[in-house]
Design an enzyme around this catalytic site. Sequence first.
Site, mmCIF file in Angstrom:
data_model
loop_
_atom_site.group_PDB
_atom_site.id
_atom_site.type_symbol
_atom_site.label_atom_id
_atom_site.label_comp_id
_atom_site.label_asym_id
_atom_site.label_seq_id
_atom_site.Cartn_x
_atom_site.Cartn_y
_atom_site.Cartn_z
ATOM 1 N N LYS A 180 0.903 -1.191 0.044
ATOM 2 C CA LYS A 180 -0.173 -0.093 0.077
ATOM 3 C C LYS A 180 0.893 1.207 0.096
ATOM 4 C CE LYS A 180 0.701 2.114 3.450
ATOM 5 N NZ LYS A 180 1.965 2.850 3.831
ATOM 6 N N TYR A 268 -4.045 4.364 6.539
ATOM 7 C CA TYR A 268 -4.352 3.349 7.329
ATOM 8 C C TYR A 268 -5.790 3.630 8.136
ATOM 9 C CZ TYR A 268 -0.015 0.999 7.230
ATOM 10 O OH TYR A 268 0.976 0.341 6.681
HETATM 11 P P1 NAD Z 1 12.242 1.915 1.763
HETATM 12 O O1 NAD Z 1 12.673 3.026 1.329
HETATM 13 O O2 NAD Z 1 12.936 1.067 3.005
HETATM 14 O O3 NAD Z 1 12.766 0.801 0.819
HETATM 15 C C1 NAD Z 1 12.462 1.006 -0.704
HETATM 16 C C2 NAD Z 1 13.167 0.288 -1.551
HETATM 17 O O4 NAD Z 1 12.878 0.377 -3.003
HETATM 18 C C3 NAD Z 1 14.644 0.113 -1.253
HETATM 19 O O5 NAD Z 1 15.337 -1.241 -1.291
HETATM 20 C C4 NAD Z 1 15.218 1.028 -2.574
HETATM 21 O O6 NAD Z 1 16.572 0.831 -2.886
HETATM 22 C C5 NAD Z 1 14.215 0.677 -3.610
HETATM 23 N N1 NAD Z 1 13.967 1.448 -4.504
HETATM 24 C C6 NAD Z 1 14.169 1.321 -6.060
HETATM 25 N N2 NAD Z 1 14.035 2.099 -6.673
HETATM 26 C C7 NAD Z 1 14.254 3.362 -6.034
HETATM 27 C C8 NAD Z 1 13.941 4.558 -6.301
HETATM 28 N N3 NAD Z 1 13.966 5.079 -7.378
HETATM 29 N N4 NAD Z 1 13.916 5.582 -5.155
HETATM 30 C C9 NAD Z 1 14.107 5.058 -3.845
HETATM 31 N N5 NAD Z 1 14.185 3.605 -3.562
HETATM 32 C C10 NAD Z 1 14.073 2.823 -4.653
HETATM 33 O O7 NAD Z 1 10.960 1.904 1.924
HETATM 34 P P2 NAD Z 1 9.933 0.959 2.620
HETATM 35 O O8 NAD Z 1 9.545 1.370 3.890
HETATM 36 O O9 NAD Z 1 10.323 -0.645 2.418
HETATM 37 O O10 NAD Z 1 8.547 1.146 1.844
HETATM 38 C C11 NAD Z 1 8.255 0.416 0.657
HETATM 39 C C12 NAD Z 1 6.822 0.176 0.269
HETATM 40 O O11 NAD Z 1 6.310 -0.642 1.301
HETATM 41 C C13 NAD Z 1 6.054 1.317 0.098
HETATM 42 O O12 NAD Z 1 5.128 1.455 -0.858
HETATM 43 C C14 NAD Z 1 5.542 1.796 1.538
HETATM 44 O O13 NAD Z 1 4.427 2.451 1.465
HETATM 45 C C15 NAD Z 1 5.266 0.231 1.971
HETATM 46 N N6 NAD Z 1 5.090 0.072 3.409
HETATM 47 C C16 NAD Z 1 4.096 -0.598 3.843
HETATM 48 C C17 NAD Z 1 4.122 -0.975 5.222
HETATM 49 C C18 NAD Z 1 3.114 -1.676 5.728
HETATM 50 O O14 NAD Z 1 3.106 -1.831 6.968
HETATM 51 N N7 NAD Z 1 2.194 -2.614 5.011
HETATM 52 C C19 NAD Z 1 4.951 -0.302 6.287
HETATM 53 C C20 NAD Z 1 6.004 0.328 5.560
HETATM 54 C C21 NAD Z 1 6.198 0.756 4.103
#
Ligand code: NAD
Length: 443
Positions: A180, A268
């Site tokens: 999401k 959320y």
């Molecule tokens: P994060 O920044 O920790 O990780 C993102 C990943 O994407 C990294 O590995 C990064 O290298 C990669 N990536 C690839 N192309 C990129 C670009 N152009 N710019 C930046 N990063 C790039 O983020 P996250 O917290 O892991 O979030 C990822 C997804 O998960 C998002 O959509 C977020 O909304 C969702 N999320 C959901 C929950 C949940 O509880 N369901 C919690 C946190 C995040």
Amino acid sequence: MNLIPEQLPERRRFLRLTGSAVAAAGFLGWASQAHAAQPSVAPAGQASQPAAKLPPAVKLPAMQEDKTEKSEMPVQLGKDGRLGLAIVGLGRLSLEEIMPALASSKRCKVTALVSGDPEKARRVAAMYDVPQTSLYSYDTFDQLRDNPDVHAVYIVLPNALHREFVIRAAQAGKHVLCEKPMATSVADCQTMIDACKAADRLLMIAYRIQYEPLNRQVMDWVRDGSTLGTIKLIDMANCQNQSKENVRQWRHVKALAGGGALPDIGLYCLNTARFLLGEEPIEVSASQYSSEGDSRFTEVEEAMLWQMRFPSGVRVQCSSSYATFTSKRYRVLGDKGWADMDPAFAYEGLQLKRSQIASDTSEFIAPGIEQISTKVKNQFALEMDHFAECVVTGKQPWTPGEEGLQDQRIMEAIYESARIGKPVRLEPVKGLDAFRGTPPAKS
Ligand code: NAD
């Protein structure tokens, strides 16, 4: 999307074959015989005929879309009966929550990784026993098509990248679980749904709260009409303080995140209110702000505050902020009781409390507060296991792409209301759980 014949999705290949089978059956007069071979009751006054030896019934393609219709070609799992997932994006959520949660999953395992950092991918693969031959970059992602151990992909990338990778995954023949928010526009959500339908692949949005037992308990109370009485008001907040160390992280860049507090954490409140009530809001009114001079919020909003009005009359009050100490809670207020989740949206440590009018009298007695407990289950494992079950059975997931699309529609109305400073009306939607599929099994 152009597909060469041998890449035609399995269901369309099946339908083509079924189409020719039906034509042949009609020519040989089988169709009517096959129909007669179905169990039947003879009309009054007619003796039933002795059953003739007939060829097997011809299966006709479905006349109507059915949200629980089964896919014709469910995936074949390996000997261990687990769904093989490719995890796409090795950021914080993948490494700290999703991959550790696989240890609690009954139906999933990780069989491939997709990352822009080959060294990180190699290290993570070694930790989780993923073959070094099953590591992909974003450029080689489409080669997942040739990996039979990957049945589905889990997209865990910045929000604006979900669209591209969901579409590429479906075109590579893989079912898709997508984090999401589903995407950053209604148009993108619709394109993702269409691409998965065209490829006959399931699309589920990872709304973990809808699979979490305490939140599901509150949903049951809200909907039974008696535990809390008539629901009047829900008050919700999802707030946290964004790090000031990396002000240019993707969550603060509109082109990658789509927005600020609203699509990341405010979502959320929006999604959980819709899930608890089963109804869809008919009006939103909102205001947003960003503190002057705070370099985290030059492109995206620091805070979004909004109200939603539902057809039953319930009002939902929501706050989301990127600049306060953590608070992730809600309280549902009915005329006979309340339910309180605090925290409600955290990964663990959720707490549910309830207070009610005593059942043996209509008088209000000073409320006692009950703490409700349940066996702790990993939310990500429950969500992934539901996805796996749907992939194997072909059932529509509880939170399909349509659920993410509806949230996106409402978020766009919230931004519009904040922009014009007036309430915005939404298209009324009939029925309960209008965008949801098969409920998850009781855990
Ligand atoms: P994060 O920044 O920790 O990780 C993102 C990943 O994407 C990294 O590995 C990064 O290298 C990669 N990536 C690839 N192309 C990129 C670009 N152009 N710019 C930046 N990063 C790039 O983020 P996250 O917290 O892991 O979030 C990822 C997804 O998960 C998002 O959509 C977020 O909304 C969702 N999320 C959901 C929950 C949940 O509880 N369901 C919690 C946190 C995040």
